[in-house]
Design a protein around this motif. Structure first.
Motif, PDB file in Angstrom:
ATOM      1  N   PRO A   1      25.549  35.192 -34.908  1.00 14.59           N
ATOM      2  CA  PRO A   1      24.104  35.352 -34.721  1.00 14.59           C
ATOM      3  C   PRO A   1      23.315  34.697 -35.850  1.00 14.59           C
ATOM      4  O   PRO A   1      23.758  34.666 -36.998  1.00 14.59           O
ATOM      5  CB  PRO A   1      23.907  36.872 -34.722  1.00 14.59           C
ATOM      6  CG  PRO A   1      25.116  37.436 -35.386  1.00 14.59           C
ATOM      7  CD  PRO A   1      26.221  36.458 -35.188  1.00 14.59           C
ATOM      8  N   SER A   2      22.167  34.188 -35.507  1.00 14.20           N
ATOM      9  CA  SER A   2      21.256  33.655 -36.520  1.00 14.20           C
ATOM     10  C   SER A   2      20.957  34.745 -37.530  1.00 14.20           C
ATOM     11  O   SER A   2      20.900  35.926 -37.187  1.00 14.20           O
ATOM     12  CB  SER A   2      19.959  33.183 -35.868  1.00 14.20           C
ATOM     13  OG  SER A   2      20.233  32.143 -34.962  1.00 14.20           O
ATOM     14  N   GLY A   3      20.794  34.353 -38.792  1.00 13.65           N
ATOM     15  CA  GLY A   3      20.514  35.307 -39.847  1.00 13.65           C
ATOM     16  C   GLY A   3      21.762  35.805 -40.556  1.00 13.65           C
ATOM     17  O   GLY A   3      21.673  36.541 -41.530  1.00 13.65           O
ATOM     18  N   THR A   4      22.926  35.390 -40.073  1.00 17.14           N
ATOM     19  CA  THR A   4      24.205  35.751 -40.673  1.00 17.14           C
ATOM     20  C   THR A   4      24.609  34.650 -41.647  1.00 17.14           C
ATOM     21  O   THR A   4      24.342  33.478 -41.402  1.00 17.14           O
ATOM     22  CB  THR A   4      25.290  35.866 -39.575  1.00 17.14           C
ATOM     23  OG1 THR A   4      24.872  36.819 -38.613  1.00 17.14           O
ATOM     24  CG2 THR A   4      26.633  36.254 -40.129  1.00 17.14           C
ATOM     25  N   SER A   5      25.265  35.015 -42.736  1.00 16.23           N
ATOM     26  CA  SER A   5      25.779  33.968 -43.629  1.00 16.23           C
ATOM     27  C   SER A   5      27.041  33.368 -43.013  1.00 16.23           C
ATOM     28  O   SER A   5      27.731  34.015 -42.208  1.00 16.23           O
ATOM     29  CB  SER A   5      26.085  34.529 -45.018  1.00 16.23           C
ATOM     30  OG  SER A   5      27.255  35.328 -45.000  1.00 16.23           O
ATOM     31  N   ILE A   6      27.343  32.154 -43.400  1.00 13.54           N
ATOM     32  CA  ILE A   6      28.572  31.524 -42.925  1.00 13.54           C
ATOM     33  C   ILE A   6      29.776  32.359 -43.330  1.00 13.54           C
ATOM     34  O   ILE A   6      30.700  32.563 -42.534  1.00 13.54           O
ATOM     35  CB  ILE A   6      28.693  30.081 -43.459  1.00 13.54           C
ATOM     36  CG1 ILE A   6      27.621  29.183 -42.832  1.00 13.54           C
ATOM     37  CG2 ILE A   6      30.087  29.517 -43.197  1.00 13.54           C
ATOM     38  CD1 ILE A   6      27.556  27.778 -43.406  1.00 13.54           C
ATOM     39  N   CYS A   7      29.777  32.884 -44.537  1.00 16.00           N
ATOM     40  CA  CYS A   7      30.891  33.703 -45.014  1.00 16.00           C
ATOM     41  C   CYS A   7      31.090  34.927 -44.122  1.00 16.00           C
ATOM     42  O   CYS A   7      32.213  35.231 -43.706  1.00 16.00           O
ATOM     43  CB  CYS A   7      30.653  34.118 -46.459  1.00 16.00           C
ATOM     44  SG  CYS A   7      32.049  34.927 -47.250  1.00 16.00           S
TER      45      CYS A   7
ATOM     46  N   ASP B   1      21.166  20.745 -42.181  1.00 13.84           N
ATOM     47  CA  ASP B   1      19.707  20.723 -42.327  1.00 13.84           C
ATOM     48  C   ASP B   1      19.044  21.944 -41.706  1.00 13.84           C
ATOM     49  O   ASP B   1      17.885  22.234 -41.981  1.00 13.84           O
ATOM     50  CB  ASP B   1      19.132  19.435 -41.733  1.00 13.84           C
ATOM     51  CG  ASP B   1      19.488  19.240 -40.261  1.00 13.84           C
ATOM     52  OD1 ASP B   1      20.533  19.761 -39.816  1.00 13.84           O
ATOM     53  OD2 ASP B   1      18.724  18.554 -39.550  1.00 13.84           O
ATOM     54  N   SER B   2      19.780  22.696 -40.889  1.00 18.44           N
ATOM     55  CA  SER B   2      19.202  23.891 -40.269  1.00 18.44           C
ATOM     56  C   SER B   2      19.380  25.144 -41.124  1.00 18.44           C
ATOM     57  O   SER B   2      18.762  26.167 -40.856  1.00 18.44           O
ATOM     58  CB  SER B   2      19.839  24.133 -38.902  1.00 18.44           C
ATOM     59  OG  SER B   2      21.194  24.542 -39.042  1.00 18.44           O
ATOM     60  N   LEU B   3      20.225  25.066 -42.148  1.00 12.81           N
ATOM     61  CA  LEU B   3      20.465  26.219 -43.014  1.00 12.81           C
ATOM     62  C   LEU B   3      19.288  26.444 -43.958  1.00 12.81           C
ATOM     63  O   LEU B   3      18.516  25.522 -44.222  1.00 12.81           O
ATOM     64  CB  LEU B   3      21.738  26.005 -43.836  1.00 12.81           C
ATOM     65  CG  LEU B   3      23.034  25.826 -43.056  1.00 12.81           C
ATOM     66  CD1 LEU B   3      24.159  25.395 -43.986  1.00 12.81           C
ATOM     67  CD2 LEU B   3      23.396  27.102 -42.315  1.00 12.81           C
ATOM     68  N   ASN B   4      19.200  27.651 -44.490  1.00 11.91           N
ATOM     69  CA  ASN B   4      18.200  27.915 -45.521  1.00 11.91           C
ATOM     70  C   ASN B   4      18.464  26.999 -46.716  1.00 11.91           C
ATOM     71  O   ASN B   4      19.574  26.526 -46.905  1.00 11.91           O
ATOM     72  CB  ASN B   4      18.257  29.393 -45.949  1.00 11.91           C
ATOM     73  CG  ASN B   4      19.609  29.762 -46.551  1.00 11.91           C
ATOM     74  OD1 ASN B   4      20.670  29.442 -46.003  1.00 11.91           O
ATOM     75  ND2 ASN B   4      19.599  30.441 -47.683  1.00 11.91           N
TER      76      ASN B   4
ATOM     77  N   ALA C   1      24.607  30.555 -47.479  1.00  8.24           N
ATOM     78  CA  ALA C   1      24.149  29.672 -46.404  1.00  8.24           C
ATOM     79  C   ALA C   1      23.915  30.508 -45.145  1.00  8.24           C
ATOM     80  O   ALA C   1      24.864  30.998 -44.523  1.00  8.24           O
ATOM     81  CB  ALA C   1      25.177  28.585 -46.151  1.00  8.24           C
ATOM     82  N   ILE C   2      22.657  30.654 -44.763  1.00  5.12           N
ATOM     83  CA  ILE C   2      22.280  31.506 -43.637  1.00  5.12           C
ATOM     84  C   ILE C   2      22.106  30.651 -42.375  1.00  5.12           C
ATOM     85  O   ILE C   2      21.374  29.668 -42.362  1.00  5.12           O
ATOM     86  CB  ILE C   2      20.975  32.283 -43.940  1.00  5.12           C
ATOM     87  CG1 ILE C   2      21.108  33.072 -45.247  1.00  5.12           C
ATOM     88  CG2 ILE C   2      20.608  33.188 -42.765  1.00  5.12           C
ATOM     89  CD1 ILE C   2      22.221  34.103 -45.278  1.00  5.12           C
ATOM     90  N   ILE C   3      22.793  31.077 -41.332  1.00 12.38           N
ATOM     91  CA  ILE C   3      22.807  30.355 -40.061  1.00 12.38           C
ATOM     92  C   ILE C   3      21.454  30.509 -39.371  1.00 12.38           C
ATOM     93  O   ILE C   3      20.896  31.609 -39.305  1.00 12.38           O
ATOM     94  CB  ILE C   3      23.929  30.914 -39.160  1.00 12.38           C
ATOM     95  CG1 ILE C   3      25.288  30.745 -39.854  1.00 12.38           C
ATOM     96  CG2 ILE C   3      23.913  30.254 -37.794  1.00 12.38           C
ATOM     97  CD1 ILE C   3      26.394  31.589 -39.263  1.00 12.38           C
ATOM     98  N   ALA C   4      20.959  29.393 -38.834  1.00 12.14           N
ATOM     99  CA  ALA C   4      19.705  29.425 -38.073  1.00 12.14           C
ATOM    100  C   ALA C   4      20.050  29.296 -36.587  1.00 12.14           C
ATOM    101  O   ALA C   4      20.842  30.076 -36.081  1.00 12.14           O
ATOM    102  CB  ALA C   4      18.785  28.309 -38.551  1.00 12.14           C
ATOM    103  N   GLN C   5      19.502  28.310 -35.916  1.00 10.76           N
ATOM    104  CA  GLN C   5      19.711  28.151 -34.470  1.00 10.76           C
ATOM    105  C   GLN C   5      20.646  26.998 -34.124  1.00 10.76           C
ATOM    106  O   GLN C   5      21.053  26.855 -32.980  1.00 10.76           O
ATOM    107  CB  GLN C   5      18.359  27.909 -33.776  1.00 10.76           C
ATOM    108  CG  GLN C   5      17.384  29.051 -33.924  1.00 10.76           C
ATOM    109  CD  GLN C   5      17.872  30.317 -33.248  1.00 10.76           C
ATOM    110  OE1 GLN C   5      18.510  30.284 -32.204  1.00 10.76           O
ATOM    111  NE2 GLN C   5      17.595  31.459 -33.868  1.00 10.76           N
ATOM    112  N   LYS C   6      20.978  26.175 -35.093  1.00  9.05           N
ATOM    113  CA  LYS C   6      21.740  24.958 -34.819  1.00  9.05           C
ATOM    114  C   LYS C   6      23.237  25.184 -35.019  1.00  9.05           C
ATOM    115  O   LYS C   6      23.655  25.936 -35.905  1.00  9.05           O
ATOM    116  CB  LYS C   6      21.251  23.862 -35.779  1.00  9.05           C
ATOM    117  CG  LYS C   6      21.667  22.473 -35.425  1.00  9.05           C
ATOM    118  CD  LYS C   6      20.926  21.476 -36.311  1.00  9.05           C
ATOM    119  CE  LYS C   6      21.293  20.062 -35.944  1.00  9.05           C
ATOM    120  NZ  LYS C   6      20.600  19.102 -36.799  1.00  9.05           N
ATOM    121  N   ASP C   7      24.047  24.520 -34.196  1.00 13.63           N
ATOM    122  CA  ASP C   7      25.497  24.570 -34.360  1.00 13.63           C
ATOM    123  C   ASP C   7      25.893  23.880 -35.664  1.00 13.63           C
ATOM    124  O   ASP C   7      25.191  22.976 -36.150  1.00 13.63           O
ATOM    125  CB  ASP C   7      26.196  23.871 -33.189  1.00 13.63           C
ATOM    126  CG  ASP C   7      26.007  24.609 -31.866  1.00 13.63           C
ATOM    127  OD1 ASP C   7      25.588  25.785 -31.885  1.00 13.63           O
ATOM    128  OD2 ASP C   7      26.280  23.998 -30.816  1.00 13.63           O
TER     129      ASP C   7
END
Length: 112
Positions: free
Chosen positions: A22-28, A60-63, A89-95
Motif C-alpha cells: 500500500p502507498s504510505g508504506t516504506s520499502i523495508c 522519482d515517485s518516492l518521498n 523510502a515511502i511508496i507512493a502510487q508508482k510501481d
C-alpha cells in the motif's frame, strides 16, 4: 496498489519477487511483510545503512531523502545515485524495481 519488483538476490530473494504494497508504506516494511528478510539492524530508525536498496525504476515517485538519510548513505556499500535506505523510502502510487546490494556494512547478522 503499487507493485515492487525485487531483483534476484542470492540470500534474501534468490528468484526475485513481485510484491504489492500500500502507498504510505516504506520499502523495508513492504519487503518484511512479504517474507523478504532484508537487514534492518537499527529497527528502521534511520541509524544505519543495512537496509540500503537501489531503486532501478520508479524512484522519482518516492518521498525525497532528507539530510540524515543522505549522510548515512555515504557509508553504504555500493552507493549509487539511485540508492535509498529502504526504511526511509515511502511508496507512493508508482510501481518500483529495486535491487538489494550484495553486501551491507553489517558485520554481525542475527540468526546466521
Amino acid at each position: 496498489m503499487p507493485q515492487i519488483v525485487v531483483l534476484p538476490h542470492a540470500e534474501y530473494c534468490p528468484d526475485g519477487a513481485v510484491i504489492e504494497a500500500p502507498s504510505g508504506t516504506s520499502i523495508c516494511e513492504a519487503l518484511l511483510e512479504n517474507d523478504i528478510e532484508i537487514e534492518h539492524a537499527c529497527e528502521m530508525s534511520c541509524a544505519c545503512t543495512t537496509c540500503h536498496v537501489i531503486v532501478r525504476e520508479g524512484g522519482d515517485s518516492l518521498n525525497e531523502s532528507d539530510e540524515l538519510e543522505d549522510d548515512l548513505l555515504d557509508r553504504a556499500w555500493g552507493l549509487c545515485p539511485q540508492s535509498r535506505l529502504s526504511c526511509q523510502a515511502i511508496i507512493a502510487q508508482k510501481d518500483l524495481v529495486i535491487e538489494i546490494p550484495k553486501y551491507s556494512i553489517n558485520h554481525a547478522k542475527e540468526n546466521h
